[in-house]
Design a protein around this motif. Structure first.
Motif, PDB file in Angstrom:
ATOM      1  N   ASN A  70       0.580  11.722  -4.464  1.00  0.00           N
ATOM      2  CA  ASN A  70      -0.120  12.904  -5.325  1.00  0.00           C
ATOM      3  C   ASN A  70      -0.199  12.560  -6.843  1.00  0.00           C
ATOM      4  O   ASN A  70       0.818  12.168  -7.305  1.00  0.00           O
ATOM      5  CB  ASN A  70       0.794  14.276  -5.079  1.00  0.00           C
ATOM      6  CG  ASN A  70       0.889  14.536  -3.419  1.00  0.00           C
ATOM      7  OD1 ASN A  70       0.108  14.578  -2.771  1.00  0.00           O
ATOM      8  ND2 ASN A  70       2.221  14.554  -3.152  1.00  0.00           N
ATOM      9  N   GLU A 127       0.845  -1.100  -0.007  1.00  0.00           N
ATOM     10  CA  GLU A 127       0.140   0.158  -0.044  1.00  0.00           C
ATOM     11  C   GLU A 127       0.887   1.065   0.062  1.00  0.00           C
ATOM     12  O   GLU A 127       2.007   1.366   0.539  1.00  0.00           O
ATOM     13  CB  GLU A 127      -0.760   0.028   1.262  1.00  0.00           C
ATOM     14  CG  GLU A 127      -1.839  -1.137   1.278  1.00  0.00           C
ATOM     15  CD  GLU A 127      -2.696  -1.210   2.473  1.00  0.00           C
ATOM     16  OE1 GLU A 127      -3.389  -2.369   2.951  1.00  0.00           O
ATOM     17  OE2 GLU A 127      -2.974  -0.118   2.938  1.00  0.00           O
ATOM     18  N   PHE A 128       0.585   2.308  -0.658  1.00  0.00           N
ATOM     19  CA  PHE A 128       1.180   3.594  -0.509  1.00  0.00           C
ATOM     20  C   PHE A 128       0.012   4.763  -0.699  1.00  0.00           C
ATOM     21  O   PHE A 128      -1.116   4.552  -1.164  1.00  0.00           O
ATOM     22  CB  PHE A 128       2.316   3.658  -1.812  1.00  0.00           C
ATOM     23  CG  PHE A 128       1.465   3.468  -3.108  1.00  0.00           C
ATOM     24  CD1 PHE A 128       0.996   2.422  -3.770  1.00  0.00           C
ATOM     25  CD2 PHE A 128       1.483   4.738  -3.869  1.00  0.00           C
ATOM     26  CE1 PHE A 128       0.194   2.362  -4.913  1.00  0.00           C
ATOM     27  CE2 PHE A 128       0.852   4.793  -5.157  1.00  0.00           C
ATOM     28  CZ  PHE A 128       0.363   3.621  -5.513  1.00  0.00           C
ATOM     29  N   GLU A 129       0.686   5.950  -0.571  1.00  0.00           N
ATOM     30  CA  GLU A 129      -0.180   7.203  -0.860  1.00  0.00           C
ATOM     31  C   GLU A 129       0.756   7.835  -1.761  1.00  0.00           C
ATOM     32  O   GLU A 129       1.842   8.031  -1.709  1.00  0.00           O
ATOM     33  CB  GLU A 129      -0.163   7.995   0.442  1.00  0.00           C
ATOM     34  CG  GLU A 129      -1.270   7.131   1.709  1.00  0.00           C
ATOM     35  CD  GLU A 129      -1.315   7.880   3.049  1.00  0.00           C
ATOM     36  OE1 GLU A 129      -0.644   8.765   3.128  1.00  0.00           O
ATOM     37  OE2 GLU A 129      -1.683   7.029   3.798  1.00  0.00           O
ATOM     38  N   GLU A 146      -9.813  13.160  -7.512  1.00  0.00           N
ATOM     39  CA  GLU A 146      -8.942  13.782  -6.444  1.00  0.00           C
ATOM     40  C   GLU A 146      -7.498  13.900  -6.831  1.00  0.00           C
ATOM     41  O   GLU A 146      -6.816  13.221  -7.824  1.00  0.00           O
ATOM     42  CB  GLU A 146      -8.846  12.585  -5.314  1.00  0.00           C
ATOM     43  CG  GLU A 146     -10.227  11.963  -4.853  1.00  0.00           C
ATOM     44  CD  GLU A 146     -10.790  11.014  -5.586  1.00  0.00           C
ATOM     45  OE1 GLU A 146     -10.953  11.008  -6.967  1.00  0.00           O
ATOM     46  OE2 GLU A 146     -11.330   9.954  -4.946  1.00  0.00           O
ATOM     47  N   LEU A 158      -6.473   2.448  -7.004  1.00  0.00           N
ATOM     48  CA  LEU A 158      -6.214   3.650  -6.634  1.00  0.00           C
ATOM     49  C   LEU A 158      -7.320   4.400  -6.054  1.00  0.00           C
ATOM     50  O   LEU A 158      -8.401   4.556  -7.063  1.00  0.00           O
ATOM     51  CB  LEU A 158      -5.628   4.653  -7.943  1.00  0.00           C
ATOM     52  CG  LEU A 158      -4.287   4.232  -8.223  1.00  0.00           C
ATOM     53  CD1 LEU A 158      -3.770   5.034  -9.437  1.00  0.00           C
ATOM     54  CD2 LEU A 158      -3.355   4.414  -7.116  1.00  0.00           C
ATOM     55  N   ASN A 159      -7.656   4.846  -4.863  1.00  0.00           N
ATOM     56  CA  ASN A 159      -9.065   5.183  -4.132  1.00  0.00           C
ATOM     57  C   ASN A 159     -10.060   4.384  -4.644  1.00  0.00           C
ATOM     58  O   ASN A 159     -11.016   4.875  -5.010  1.00  0.00           O
ATOM     59  CB  ASN A 159      -9.105   6.671  -4.835  1.00  0.00           C
ATOM     60  CG  ASN A 159      -8.151   7.703  -3.910  1.00  0.00           C
ATOM     61  OD1 ASN A 159      -7.352   7.429  -3.246  1.00  0.00           O
ATOM     62  ND2 ASN A 159      -8.204   8.894  -4.479  1.00  0.00           N
ATOM     63  N   THR A 193       4.910   5.508  -6.722  1.00  0.00           N
ATOM     64  CA  THR A 193       3.838   4.395  -7.055  1.00  0.00           C
ATOM     65  C   THR A 193       4.572   2.868  -6.556  1.00  0.00           C
ATOM     66  O   THR A 193       5.713   2.735  -6.699  1.00  0.00           O
ATOM     67  CB  THR A 193       3.428   4.188  -8.656  1.00  0.00           C
ATOM     68  OG1 THR A 193       2.476   3.241  -8.365  1.00  0.00           O
ATOM     69  CG2 THR A 193       4.520   3.824  -9.558  1.00  0.00           C
ATOM     70  N   TYR A 229      -4.932  13.372  -4.426  1.00  0.00           N
ATOM     71  CA  TYR A 229      -4.262  12.799  -3.550  1.00  0.00           C
ATOM     72  C   TYR A 229      -4.813  11.270  -3.571  1.00  0.00           C
ATOM     73  O   TYR A 229      -6.254  11.016  -3.355  1.00  0.00           O
ATOM     74  CB  TYR A 229      -4.177  13.411  -2.305  1.00  0.00           C
ATOM     75  CG  TYR A 229      -3.676  12.562  -1.038  1.00  0.00           C
ATOM     76  CD1 TYR A 229      -2.460  12.946  -0.922  1.00  0.00           C
ATOM     77  CD2 TYR A 229      -4.322  11.841  -0.211  1.00  0.00           C
ATOM     78  CE1 TYR A 229      -1.483  12.231   0.032  1.00  0.00           C
ATOM     79  CE2 TYR A 229      -3.539  11.042   0.836  1.00  0.00           C
ATOM     80  CZ  TYR A 229      -2.165  11.423   0.960  1.00  0.00           C
ATOM     81  OH  TYR A 229      -1.284  10.838   1.860  1.00  0.00           O
ATOM     82  N   VAL A 230      -4.071  10.195  -3.708  1.00  0.00           N
ATOM     83  CA  VAL A 230      -4.628   8.975  -3.828  1.00  0.00           C
ATOM     84  C   VAL A 230      -3.805   7.857  -2.807  1.00  0.00           C
ATOM     85  O   VAL A 230      -2.739   8.074  -2.381  1.00  0.00           O
ATOM     86  CB  VAL A 230      -4.444   8.262  -5.160  1.00  0.00           C
ATOM     87  CG1 VAL A 230      -5.359   8.994  -6.194  1.00  0.00           C
ATOM     88  CG2 VAL A 230      -3.063   8.347  -5.644  1.00  0.00           C
ATOM     89  N   LYS A 231      -4.751   6.813  -2.479  1.00  0.00           N
ATOM     90  CA  LYS A 231      -4.207   5.700  -1.664  1.00  0.00           C
ATOM     91  C   LYS A 231      -4.171   4.556  -2.729  1.00  0.00           C
ATOM     92  O   LYS A 231      -5.431   4.405  -3.340  1.00  0.00           O
ATOM     93  CB  LYS A 231      -5.027   5.430  -0.538  1.00  0.00           C
ATOM     94  CG  LYS A 231      -4.806   6.426   0.758  1.00  0.00           C
ATOM     95  CD  LYS A 231      -5.272   6.155   1.934  1.00  0.00           C
ATOM     96  CE  LYS A 231      -5.277   7.176   3.027  1.00  0.00           C
ATOM     97  NZ  LYS A 231      -5.620   6.697   4.369  1.00  0.00           N
TER      98      LYS A 231
END
Ligand SMILES: [Zn+2]
Length: 386
Positions: A18, A14-16, A73, A48-49, A32, A75-77
């Motif tokens: 922009n 998992e990551f976050e 968005e 992604l999100n 990524t 910003y994504v998770k």
């Protein structure tokens, strides 16, 4: 330039990030965990999100994520499909071991090229020609390296410093990413790999064929090898039950030979039956003056070989096969032009016909018309020869 998180930690799921750029369903991020299709390794999939990632590929220095739907968005998770990634890591690290096992066994000339990690099979080409015994020897060595559970380390190094130790040296890159299997192999590679060789599981070469100067190997590692073994074990057990024997190839060969004999026997019987049928038809034929008329409709019969059995000078034969809507006619009588008659008959069965003076054929899609066609033929023949 997208930061490739999978290079530092291929176990990160998992990551976050922009969003740097977003056009239609294509998203570029500042960093990524998604590996893009490259070097023979398929891309990661995931979300992604919460939106499905359908494809990931390189575009220059950037990595493009193709999504099922557009996202707004900035910003994504992200979360990757870990099962798929781990399977790919097993295949890719397994390939490094396999390639080096060839070099150790047969020297530097036995180099590898064209890796392809596929859905059902992985492929790689090895220079040279190998026997079944060679392949088994390499397979044993590769699996020994797995069982020894050696460390796999990834790091960057200067090309000039490391190039002499590499199995394969990529052109034009100064700083190389090295994948080192402790005490066994050093290679430049940008893929994702497991930490210890034990995580690869079984390495199995499932097939090998000659491809010019190369030998193309099909191989499977770890979970993929297990799935393949499960399937083959199931099929093998089924075959053993059906054949009531463990010697599958031998039994199948026996069945094939029996089948060949049976086909020969059936053909002989068909021949005998045809001869009998022809003699019966001649016996029961309709007399028209000095000639004999034979007309018969079959549900499904090879009328083409049956009509060849007639060669008498004084007969007119019409045979039909209802199943495929065929009518055939034969006669040696001078006044009868069979090809011409068959051309006319085509319209009764919504088709066409033709042929020579003695032998003609008509075919059409409406086999219901065969009866009317036969009525017409009887009248027509009587008109010509009486
Ligand atoms: Zn690799």
């Amino acid at each position: 330039m997208t930061k490739k998180l999978y290079l530092d930690d291929p176990y990160r799921k998992e990551f976050e990030a922009n969003v740097i750029d977003s056009k239609e369903n294509k998203v570029i991020l500042d960093q990524t965990c998604f590996y893009p299709t490259s070097g023979g390794q398929p891309c990661d999939l995931g979300y992604l999100n919460g939106v499905k990632v359908l494809n990931v590929y390189k575009d220059g220095d950037e990595i493009v994520h193709l999504l099922e739907n557009q996202i707004e968005e900035k910003y994504v998770k992200g979360i990757i499909d870990w099962g798929r990634r781990f399977e790919n890591m097993q295949q890719h690290t397994g390939q490094h071991i396999l390639s080096q096992s060839f070099v150790i066994s047969f020297g530097k000339k036995a180099y590898s090229t064209s890796l392809h990690i596929g859905e059902s099979h992985n492929k790689i080409d090895i220079f040279g020609k190998y026997t079944k015994k060679d392949i088994e020897m390499v397979e044993n060595l590769a699996n020994d390296i797995v069982f020894e559970n050696r460390k796999v380390k990834c790091y960057f190094a200067e090309r000039e410093e490391i190039k002499d130790r590499l199995r394969k040296i990529p052109e034009g890159i100064k700083k190389l990413r090295i994948v080192e299997i402790e005490g066994f192999d050093l290679t430049a590679c940008g893929g994702t790999h497991v930490r210890n060789t034990g995580e690869i599981g079984l390495i199995k070469i499932t097939d090998f064929i000659r491809k010019g100067e190369f030998t193309r190997l099909e191989f499977l590692c770890g979970l993929k090898a297990l799935k393949d073994y499960r399937y083959k074990n199931y099929e093998f057990k089924n075959a053993v039950n059906l054949l009531n024997s463990q010697n599958i190839s031998e039994e199948i060969e026996k069945i094939q030979n029996e089948r060949k004999d049976l086909i020969k026997k059936i053909r002989r019987l068909e021949e005998d039956l045809s001869d009998y049928e022809v003699s019966e038809m001649l016996k029961n034929s309709e007399k028209i003056g000095k000639y004999k008329l034979i007309m018969k409709v079959y549900k499904d019969r090879d009328i083409e070989s049956l009509i060849k059995k007639f060669d008498q000078e004084d007969i007119i034969v019409f045979l039909a096969n209802k199943k495929n809507g065929y009518i055939m006619g034969f006669s040696r009588i001078k006044e009868i032009n069979m090809g011409k008659i068959m051309r006319e008959i085509g319209k009764f069965i919504d088709g066409s016909g033709g042929g020579s003076e003695n032998l003609g054929k008509a075919g059409g899609k409406n086999s219901e018309g065969i009866e009317r066609a036969f009525n017409f033929l009887r009248k027509e023949v009587k008109k010509i020869i009486s």
